[in-house]
Design an enzyme around this catalytic site. Structure first.
Site, short mmCIF file in Angstrom:
data_model
loop_
_atom_site.label_atom_id
_atom_site.label_comp_id
_atom_site.label_asym_id
_atom_site.label_seq_id
_atom_site.Cartn_x
_atom_site.Cartn_y
_atom_site.Cartn_z
N LYS A 39 39.12 2.71 85.45
CA LYS A 39 39.10 2.54 86.94
C LYS A 39 40.36 1.59 87.61
CE LYS A 39 38.48 6.63 87.37
NZ LYS A 39 39.59 8.05 87.57
N SER A 55 37.95 4.56 92.39
CA SER A 55 36.19 4.87 92.46
C SER A 55 36.11 3.55 93.11
CB SER A 55 35.88 5.01 91.13
OG SER A 55 34.32 5.19 91.90
N TYR A 101 33.92 3.39 82.18
CA TYR A 101 34.12 3.58 83.12
C TYR A 101 34.89 3.64 83.82
CZ TYR A 101 34.54 6.79 87.43
OH TYR A 101 35.05 7.36 88.18
C1 WQD Z 1 23.72 8.10 92.45
C2 WQD Z 1 22.62 7.28 92.62
C3 WQD Z 1 21.51 6.71 91.15
C4 WQD Z 1 20.95 10.69 89.02
C5 WQD Z 1 28.92 7.87 90.15
C6 WQD Z 1 30.39 7.02 89.87
C7 WQD Z 1 31.00 6.58 91.20
C8 WQD Z 1 31.33 9.00 90.86
C9 WQD Z 1 30.08 9.27 90.78
C10 WQD Z 1 33.14 9.51 89.92
C11 WQD Z 1 22.18 6.27 92.09
C12 WQD Z 1 20.72 7.45 91.32
C13 WQD Z 1 20.90 10.60 89.79
C14 WQD Z 1 19.38 11.43 89.22
C15 WQD Z 1 18.75 9.25 90.40
N1 WQD Z 1 31.97 8.77 89.91
N2 WQD Z 1 20.72 8.92 90.59
N3 WQD Z 1 18.33 10.31 90.13
O1 WQD Z 1 26.36 5.88 89.82
O2 WQD Z 1 26.62 6.50 92.30
O3 WQD Z 1 28.67 7.20 90.82
O4 WQD Z 1 29.46 9.36 90.15
O5 WQD Z 1 33.91 9.27 90.31
O6 WQD Z 1 32.75 6.75 90.15
O7 WQD Z 1 30.27 5.73 89.59
O8 WQD Z 1 27.21 8.68 90.96
O9 WQD Z 1 25.14 10.46 92.17
O10 WQD Z 1 24.92 8.99 89.47
O11 WQD Z 1 24.07 8.03 91.19
O12 WQD Z 1 17.86 8.36 90.83
O13 WQD Z 1 18.77 11.77 87.94
O14 WQD Z 1 21.59 8.51 92.39
O15 WQD Z 1 20.37 6.07 90.07
O16 WQD Z 1 21.49 5.33 92.94
P1 WQD Z 1 26.66 6.39 90.92
P2 WQD Z 1 24.83 8.82 90.40
#
Ligand code: WQD
Length: 344
Positions: free
Chosen positions: A155, A126, A151
């Site tokens: 990785k 990741s 997490y």
């Molecule tokens: C993306 C952006 C949130 C929800 C994680 C893991 C990564 C992969 C994908 C496994 C951020 C914002 C989110 C919400 C928001 N997992 N957000 N409101 O954290 O980039 O990555 O998930 O493979 O390894 O680290 O993904 O989709 O959670 O967040 O504003 O209700 O969307 O703050 O900026 P992230 P995410």
């Protein structure tokens, strides 16, 4: 026909990868204890491919049960290892569960790789391993920084284990660093099945739009980005899936220059949270009910991929754009609602 064992085959990326492998002439078996997935997703795989995929409902933390799969399938040519817990926030609250599950399962599979001399191994890594990068886009040689969560640490440790194992095994190994996999297969027969309230952005958007969630928050709009919201590299899950097939082919054709290689799987385009929401509203015609909330602890501010190495060496072509990601995610959410209604 080469046979591939997909661990976590009932999961979001695992199931899409199984479709792509079958469509490219591979024989596939899955192992998934369904603790975070639903075996019914393989019905969708069958609808798309016409192939019934066998899933071994086994906990990879149980070595004997894992070993038995390899004793029963002595013709496994390659393994694609997805099986892991992956909720960033949950990992902060439950670190031991994450280290125990994600590392023990990997170590058990690697013991079987050793015992059965499996030629190829592809690891689901990741972009989290980069932490908050100083410079973007990141390349595979961008230094990793301390993980923002257990997490992410699992990785990073997984990649370190593979780097060490690659020095003593004949097995050819690849780590694929995903950016943000989103969307659903264009047939809309398979897609993401988040358990409980979705942590990830796109399922939060689609569940809010369909009315499953009353609303959603944008976690911060005061960052140093073009519109203040966090920047990510969203990539269609089917593009990610095809890269796994290409990674296996790459190893089969012995194109790797070392027996441990790393590839970034991102589109190379940075998209902010607010831009993702705008794209969704455009393709769905739904005005999203969201508000700007506080920052989410542990969030990376901005990251996106330099994907040149994967494009050039795997022959990987990105097929889907942001609107396709949002459109397929929305169509899948609508399908889930229809299925729910049909049940009641
Ligand atoms: C993306 C952006 C949130 C929800 C994680 C893991 C990564 C992969 C994908 C496994 C951020 C914002 C989110 C919400 C928001 N997992 N957000 N409101 O954290 O980039 O990555 O998930 O493979 O390894 O680290 O993904 O989709 O959670 O967040 O504003 O209700 O969307 O703050 O900026 P992230 P995410």
């Amino acid at each position: 026909m080469a046979k591939i064992l997909v661990t976590g085959g009932c999961g979001f990326i695992g199931s899409h990868t199984i479709v792509d492998l079958i469509e490219n002439g591979y024989d596939v078996i899955s192992v998934d204890n369904n603790s975070r997935s639903d075996a019914s997703i393989l019905d969708g795989v069958e609808k798309i491919t016409g192939q019934k995929v066998k899933n071994y409902k086994v906990d990879l933390c149980n070595f004997d049960d894992t070993h038995a799969i390899f004793q029963e399938n002595t013709d496994i040519d390659g393994i694609i290892h997805f099986a892991a817990y992956k909720a960033v926030g949950e990992s902060v609250d439950r670190p031991i569960m994450y280290y125990e599950n994600n590392l023990n399962s990997l170590l058990n599979v690697l013991k079987c790789v050793r015992d059965f001399d499996i030629p190829y191994f592809v690891f689901s890594s990741s972009c989290t391993v980069y932490g908050n990068p100083d410079k973007i886009p990141v390349t595979e040689s961008t230094p990793t920084k301390p993980a923002e969560s257990p997490y992410g640490a699992t990785k990073q440790m997984g990649e370190q284990i593979l780097q060490d194992v690659a020095k003593v095994f004949d097995t050819q190994i690849i780590s694929l660093r995903y950016f943000n996999p989103v969307g659903a297969h264009p047939s809309i027969e398979i897609g993401e099945l988040p358990i409980g309230r979705p942590q990830n952005l796109v399922p939060a958007i689609t569940q809010t739009a369909i009315g499953k969630l009353p609303g959603m928050k944008v976690h911060g709009a005061d960052y140093d980005t073009r519109d203040g919201s966090c920047l990510r590299d969203y990539i269609h899950v089917s593009d990610i899936a095809h890269a796994h097939t290409l990674a296996i082919k790459f190893l089969q054709e012995q194109k790797n220059s070392s027996n441990y290689e790393i590839f970034n799987l991102g589109t190379g385009n940075g998209v902010t949270v607010l831009e993702a929401i705008q794209s969704f509203e455009k393709v769905s015609g739904v005005k999203l009910n969201y508000e700007i909330g506080p920052r989410r602890p542990g969030d990376v501010i901005a990251i996106y991929a330099n994907n040149d190495y994967a494009v050039k060496n795997l022959g990987w072509e990105i097929k889907y754009g942001l609107d396709d990601m949002m459109r397929t995610a929305w169509l899948w959410e609508e399908k889930l609602k229809e299925k729910e209604a049909a049940k009641n």
